[in-house]
Design a protein around this motif. Structure first.
Motif, PDB file in Angstrom:
ATOM      1  N   THR A  32     -29.278  -1.328 -34.398  1.00  0.00           N
ATOM      2  CA  THR A  32     -30.005  -2.389 -33.721  1.00  0.00           C
ATOM      3  C   THR A  32     -29.066  -3.591 -33.695  1.00  0.00           C
ATOM      4  O   THR A  32     -28.510  -3.976 -34.723  1.00  0.00           O
ATOM      5  N   VAL A  50     -31.965  -5.636 -29.722  1.00  0.00           N
ATOM      6  CA  VAL A  50     -32.277  -4.427 -28.968  1.00  0.00           C
ATOM      7  C   VAL A  50     -31.894  -3.217 -29.808  1.00  0.00           C
ATOM      8  O   VAL A  50     -30.854  -3.197 -30.461  1.00  0.00           O
ATOM      9  N   SER A  52     -32.241   1.326 -29.926  1.00  0.00           N
ATOM     10  CA  SER A  52     -32.175   2.434 -28.985  1.00  0.00           C
ATOM     11  C   SER A  52     -33.491   2.661 -28.275  1.00  0.00           C
ATOM     12  O   SER A  52     -33.536   3.100 -27.133  1.00  0.00           O
ATOM     13  N   GLY A  53     -34.593   2.298 -28.937  1.00  0.00           N
ATOM     14  CA  GLY A  53     -35.894   2.522 -28.330  1.00  0.00           C
ATOM     15  C   GLY A  53     -36.376   1.385 -27.463  1.00  0.00           C
ATOM     16  O   GLY A  53     -37.434   1.479 -26.842  1.00  0.00           O
ATOM     17  N   GLY A  54     -35.624   0.285 -27.413  1.00  0.00           N
ATOM     18  CA  GLY A  54     -36.052  -0.829 -26.583  1.00  0.00           C
ATOM     19  C   GLY A  54     -35.776  -2.175 -27.218  1.00  0.00           C
ATOM     20  O   GLY A  54     -35.122  -2.274 -28.247  1.00  0.00           O
ATOM     21  N   VAL A  55     -36.330  -3.197 -26.610  1.00  0.00           N
ATOM     22  CA  VAL A  55     -36.039  -4.564 -27.019  1.00  0.00           C
ATOM     23  C   VAL A  55     -36.976  -5.020 -28.124  1.00  0.00           C
ATOM     24  O   VAL A  55     -38.166  -4.720 -28.105  1.00  0.00           O
ATOM     25  N   THR A  67     -33.100 -12.114 -21.429  1.00  0.00           N
ATOM     26  CA  THR A  67     -33.188 -10.660 -21.353  1.00  0.00           C
ATOM     27  C   THR A  67     -31.985 -10.094 -22.073  1.00  0.00           C
ATOM     28  O   THR A  67     -30.837 -10.428 -21.739  1.00  0.00           O
ATOM     29  N   SER A  69     -29.841  -6.711 -23.140  1.00  0.00           N
ATOM     30  CA  SER A  69     -29.642  -5.343 -22.684  1.00  0.00           C
ATOM     31  C   SER A  69     -28.386  -4.780 -23.344  1.00  0.00           C
ATOM     32  O   SER A  69     -27.596  -5.522 -23.931  1.00  0.00           O
TER      33      SER A  69
END
Length: 114
Positions: A32, A50, A52-55, A67, A69
């Motif tokens: 993360t 962020v 691996s599964g999202g923010v 944002t 990414s």
């Protein structure tokens, strides 16, 4: 092992910037990772992270205006910042989340001023 933040600069209030963080010697997809910032005279604070599964939105200071990414193929993470305010002026850093002491780099300066 190094994390190098770049993309900072001088921007007017209401403007946008996109920061990049490239890694060498470490594979970011295994962690993360996040962005932090430190304004003059203030403590360093997390902005967003962020995994691996999202923010993970972990900071309220820029909520709704950033944002985060990642591009694992490039071993790079990004921070798109919009509607910047003078209080966003700070040095921005990338690191794992939670942070790893030895991975703090020099950061990139963001100055929001007219």
């Amino acid at each position: 092992v190094q994390l190098q933040a770049s993309g900072g600069g001088l921007v007017q209030p209401g403007g946008s910037l996109k920061l990049s963080c490239s890694a060498s010697g470490v594979t970011l997809s295994s962690y993360t990772v996040g962005w932090y910032r430190q304004a003059p005279g203030k403590r360093r604070e997390p902005v967003a992270a962020v995994q691996s599964g999202g923010v993970i939105n972990i900071g309220d200071s820029m909520k709704g205006r950033v944002t985060i990414s990642r591009d694992d193929a490039k071993n790079t993470i990004y921070l798109q910042m919009n509607n910047l305010k003078p209080e966003d002026t700070a040095v921005y850093y990338c690191n794992t989340f939670p942070a790893t002491a030895r991975l703090w780099g020099q950061g990139t300066q963001v100055t929001v001023s007219s």
